[in-house]
Design an enzyme around this catalytic site. Structure first.
Site, mmCIF file in Angstrom:
data_model
loop_
_atom_site.group_PDB
_atom_site.id
_atom_site.type_symbol
_atom_site.label_atom_id
_atom_site.label_comp_id
_atom_site.label_asym_id
_atom_site.label_seq_id
_atom_site.Cartn_x
_atom_site.Cartn_y
_atom_site.Cartn_z
ATOM 1 N N ARG A 32 59.158 19.421 6.940
ATOM 2 C CA ARG A 32 57.925 19.463 7.710
ATOM 3 C C ARG A 32 57.746 20.866 8.256
ATOM 4 O O ARG A 32 58.714 21.510 8.639
ATOM 5 C CB ARG A 32 57.994 18.490 8.879
ATOM 6 C CG ARG A 32 57.532 17.095 8.556
ATOM 7 C CD ARG A 32 57.456 16.215 9.787
ATOM 8 N NE ARG A 32 58.743 16.053 10.418
ATOM 9 C CZ ARG A 32 59.084 16.571 11.578
ATOM 10 N NH1 ARG A 32 58.226 17.297 12.265
ATOM 11 N NH2 ARG A 32 60.277 16.363 12.075
ATOM 12 N N TYR B 125 55.840 18.072 0.517
ATOM 13 C CA TYR B 125 57.096 17.523 1.021
ATOM 14 C C TYR B 125 56.924 16.548 2.188
ATOM 15 O O TYR B 125 56.210 16.835 3.151
ATOM 16 C CB TYR B 125 58.009 18.673 1.488
ATOM 17 C CG TYR B 125 59.458 18.263 1.547
ATOM 18 C CD1 TYR B 125 60.303 18.486 0.464
ATOM 19 C CD2 TYR B 125 59.982 17.607 2.665
ATOM 20 C CE1 TYR B 125 61.620 18.088 0.499
ATOM 21 C CE2 TYR B 125 61.297 17.198 2.703
ATOM 22 C CZ TYR B 125 62.118 17.447 1.622
ATOM 23 O OH TYR B 125 63.421 17.048 1.655
ATOM 24 N N HIS C 218 58.278 6.982 18.040
ATOM 25 C CA HIS C 218 59.227 7.495 17.053
ATOM 26 C C HIS C 218 60.563 6.789 17.279
ATOM 27 O O HIS C 218 61.507 7.369 17.802
ATOM 28 C CB HIS C 218 59.352 9.015 17.266
ATOM 29 C CG HIS C 218 60.108 9.725 16.205
ATOM 30 N ND1 HIS C 218 60.740 10.916 16.432
ATOM 31 C CD2 HIS C 218 60.353 9.424 14.907
ATOM 32 C CE1 HIS C 218 61.330 11.328 15.321
ATOM 33 N NE2 HIS C 218 61.120 10.439 14.388
ATOM 34 N N SER D 23 65.885 14.670 16.173
ATOM 35 C CA SER D 23 66.555 14.715 14.876
ATOM 36 C C SER D 23 68.016 15.119 15.040
ATOM 37 O O SER D 23 68.398 15.722 16.040
ATOM 38 C CB SER D 23 65.825 15.669 13.941
ATOM 39 O OG SER D 23 65.741 16.931 14.531
ATOM 40 N N CYS E 15 70.582 13.149 15.516
ATOM 41 C CA CYS E 15 71.339 12.350 16.477
ATOM 42 C C CYS E 15 71.742 11.000 15.888
ATOM 43 O O CYS E 15 72.198 10.114 16.600
ATOM 44 C CB CYS E 15 70.529 12.146 17.749
ATOM 45 S SG CYS E 15 70.358 13.659 18.719
ATOM 46 N N ASP F 154 62.531 4.484 11.762
ATOM 47 C CA ASP F 154 61.848 5.705 12.201
ATOM 48 C C ASP F 154 60.687 5.490 13.161
ATOM 49 O O ASP F 154 60.504 6.263 14.080
ATOM 50 C CB ASP F 154 61.352 6.481 10.958
ATOM 51 C CG ASP F 154 61.002 7.923 11.269
ATOM 52 O OD1 ASP F 154 61.706 8.540 12.080
ATOM 53 O OD2 ASP F 154 60.021 8.439 10.697
ATOM 54 N N ARG G 281 66.625 14.402 0.740
ATOM 55 C CA ARG G 281 66.206 13.062 1.184
ATOM 56 C C ARG G 281 66.410 12.002 0.121
ATOM 57 O O ARG G 281 66.433 12.302 -1.078
ATOM 58 C CB ARG G 281 64.710 13.095 1.532
ATOM 59 C CG ARG G 281 64.342 14.026 2.668
ATOM 60 C CD ARG G 281 64.595 13.378 3.992
ATOM 61 N NE ARG G 281 64.429 14.282 5.116
ATOM 62 C CZ ARG G 281 64.187 13.870 6.351
ATOM 63 N NH1 ARG G 281 64.073 12.591 6.629
ATOM 64 N NH2 ARG G 281 64.098 14.737 7.331
HETATM 65 O O1 SAT Z 1 59.600 14.846 6.571
HETATM 66 S S1 SAT Z 1 59.411 13.727 7.535
HETATM 67 O O2 SAT Z 1 58.533 14.145 8.602
HETATM 68 O O3 SAT Z 1 58.847 12.570 6.855
HETATM 69 C C1 SAT Z 1 60.922 13.264 8.161
HETATM 70 C C2 SAT Z 1 61.337 13.991 9.355
HETATM 71 O O4 SAT Z 1 61.101 15.187 9.494
HETATM 72 O O5 SAT Z 1 61.960 13.347 10.225
HETATM 73 MN MN MN Z 2 61.593 10.733 12.268
#
Ligand code: SAT
Ligand code: MN
Length: 595
Positions: free
Chosen positions: A70, A211, A240, A262, A264, A287, A379
């Site tokens: 991201r 992505y 979240h 993230s 954790c 998530d 991923r």
């Molecule tokens: O790439 S995503 O936003 O789907 C996953 C993440 O960054 O936690």
């Molecule tokens: Mn997430």
């Protein structure tokens, strides 16, 4: 237009987009298995997808090295006034942003197919579900959306002739001129990437990246940024959070929703294998949670997604055996290492490191290389239904009633293993002041404390001060039925830098204490920062741990906490007068309790 749906608004939007992006073809997704297979075959033929010999119906993709995560710096929340976006969001005026992006979209799908993906976030027919329609020129996105959301005809039927949907426009931003050769992962350069949200219009425009959350627009863009605004306006919550169910030896069920920044271990906790005798865990989501107050006054949660988009590195039979089972088949891998046996591998997987493989960049790799074989943000995209401990109720349209909220973060010092908030407002204060030390997986300096209230900083679609107020309002409405709120830290270290707590499945011992608190069976110990377990309250049977570790894990040092207060105050000030007075009051009360 080659086809039309029953929904006039959708037809109109598709036509507008069609004229702007000028694709060579247009295709409406029906969501069938057959469609998925055809799409994957196209990708195999073009060389973008590599079939794996070890995982049935599974494929490896390699992204462009510039398109691996991201892009928060290129993510925008666009309102007429900057104030509405607040201090945690990037802002551009909507007219200016639309002008820039319309120029980019102009003819951007030339030589490509425009895919129209109707999708449903949430179980079909759930009163909490929402329909979106993504238009994209990426067949990789179509395949991932098939796994992550409920795609196709059923979503269109739910939409009907006059239903509402969230339009999600996506382009990788690489038109293909006549005779031009395509590359396996086309994308635009960083300065042309835009992940834009227009919350007033419930509209998403994404350009330049293929992505994850930049491109699978149902996930972070719709289910969090846009949904958080809908939730504020309609009186529900888009968070979240993972969702899990615990069942105690007597058969009593507890539902937990938890938010961590993230790195954790959120997906690991979502698929926990309890080590504590007689307790069972089921996964509902890893998530995102959408939650609404039910007829009985309790808060009910659904998982709006239907798959996991999990971080591969670090996932192993030790850290998350259930994820390892989940990804055995029907999975899309992105940026993992390819072994010579046609298997995928990543750093932190159990077993031997392969002596040779092809790394995520497509180059020869051996363990001597000075870079990882899999990208740190590699991923797996797997259907949630494949998780061996997926709850039989994970698609229940009304959702599951939440008993416990957990916030947390990674702190090597100061924060104890667990504490419970005194009440809702104090719990909101704990969520607001959630923070985590950065790890190698995040950008920036390692070990620096970063504030991430409710783990929502990258995902809140409006001014975060107002979001805190929304949490306070929800508590007022829930009253006695409000879930209890806890704050955990699995990551406290001793003076030599060793973790004090074993983590993973052993975290079930902490969850057990929380459930006992809910049931009024565990007394706890009041401290200035919340209610902690007494040492004897935690069930540590069968766990070998030095007694001094436990002491340190449950240690509250008033001096250390007094030193935290100015940092919190400074952070609070960044929200100006949008910070609710009730949270300032909480900070003042903390100061007083610390003496
Ligand atoms: O790439 S995503 O936003 O789907 C996953 C993440 O960054 O936690
Ligand atoms: Mn997430």
């Amino acid at each position: 237009m080659v086809f039309a749906t029953q929904n006039e608004k959708l037809n109109q939007w598709m036509n507008e987009v069609l004229q702007m992006v000028r694709p060579s073809d247009i295709y409406l997704c029906d969501g069938s298995k057959d469609e998925y297979n055809r799409m994957i075959q196209l990708l195999v033929q073009s060389g973008a997808a590599i079939p794996l010999s070890t995982h049935p119906n599974s494929y490896l993709f390699r992204s462009d090295p510039s398109d691996v995560a991201r892009v928060e710096g290129r993510t925008y929340v666009s309102y007429p006034s900057r104030e509405e976006a607040g201090p945690t969001n990037n802002w551009i005026d909507p007219d200016a942003l639309k002008k820039t992006m319309s120029d980019l979209y102009d003819g951007c799908m030339e030589g490509r197919t425009m895919y129209v993906i109707p999708f449903c976030m949430g179980p079909l027919g759930s009163p909490l579900a929402k329909v979106g329609v993504e238009i994209t020129d990426s067949p990789y996105v179509v395949c991932n959306m098939h796994i992550m959301t409920r795609v196709g005809t059923a979503a269109l039927e739910m939409l009907g002739a006059d239903g509402e949907f969230v339009p999600c426009l996506h382009s990788i931003g690489v038109p293909l001129k006549e005779g031009e050769e395509d590359v396996p992962w086309p994308c635009a350069p960083i300065e042309k990437k835009y992940i834009s949200h227009f919350p007033d219009e419930r509209l998403i425009w994404s350009y330049g990246s293929g992505y994850g959350g930049n491109a699978l627009l149902g996930k972070k863009c719709l289910a969090l940024r846009i949904a958080s605004v809908m939730a504020r306006d309609e009186g529900w919550m888009a968070e979240h959070m993972l969702i899990l169910r615990l069942t105690n030896p007597e058969g009593r069920q507890f539902h937990v929703a938890a938010a961590f920044p993230s790195a954790c271990g959120k997906t690991n906790l979502a698929m926990l294998t309890p080590t504590v005798e007689g307790w069972k865990c089921e996964c509902i989501g890893d998530d995102i949670a959408w939650m609404k107050i039910g007829d009985d006054g309790r808060l009910y949660a659904i998982n709006p997604e239907s798959g996991f988009f999990g971080v591969a590195p670090g996932t192993s039979h030790e850290s998350n055996p259930m994820a390892m089972e989940t990804l055995k088949k029907n999975t899309i891998f992105t940026n993992c290492l390819l072994t010579d046996e046609g298997d995928v591998w990543w750093e932190g997987m159990d077993g031997d490191t392969p002596a040779h493989g092809i790394d995520w960049r497509g180059l020869d790799w051996t363990p001597d290389c000075d870079h990882p074989g899999a990208h740190p943000n590699a991923r797996f995209t797997s259907p949630a239904a494949q998780c061996p401990i997926i709850s039989p109720d994970w698609e229940k349209p009304v959702g599951v009633p939440i008993d416990v909220f957990i916030f947390g973060g990674r702190r090597s010092t100061v924060a104890p293993l667990v504490r419970e908030a005194f009440d809702w407002d104090h719990g909101v204060f704990l969520g607001t002041t959630a923070g985590s030390e950065t790890t190698a997986a995040n950008i920036g300096a390692v070990g620096k404390l970063r504030w991430d209230p409710f783990a929502m900083v990258p995902f809140c679609g409006y001014n975060m001060g107002d979001y805190f107020q929304h949490w306070l309002n929800m508590g007022d409405r829930l009253g006695e039925n409000a879930p209890r709120i806890f704050y955990i830290n699995w990551f406290r270290k001793d003076g030599d830098g060793n973790f004090l707590w074993p983590g993973y499945g052993e975290n079930s011992r902490v969850l057990k204490w929380m459930c006992e608190r809910v049931d009024g069976k565990a007394e706890g110990r009041e401290t200035p920062i919340g209610i902690l377990p007494k040492e004897e309250d935690l069930d540590l049977s069968g766990l070998e741990m030095p007694a001094e570790n436990l002491k340190e894990l449950l240690w509250v040092d008033a001096d250390e906490w007094r030193a935290e207060v100015p940092g919190i105050e400074e952070f609070f000030n960044t929200f100006g007068d949008r910070l609710p007075q009730r949270l300032r009051d909480q900070l003042e009360q903390l100061r007083q309790r610390l003496g």
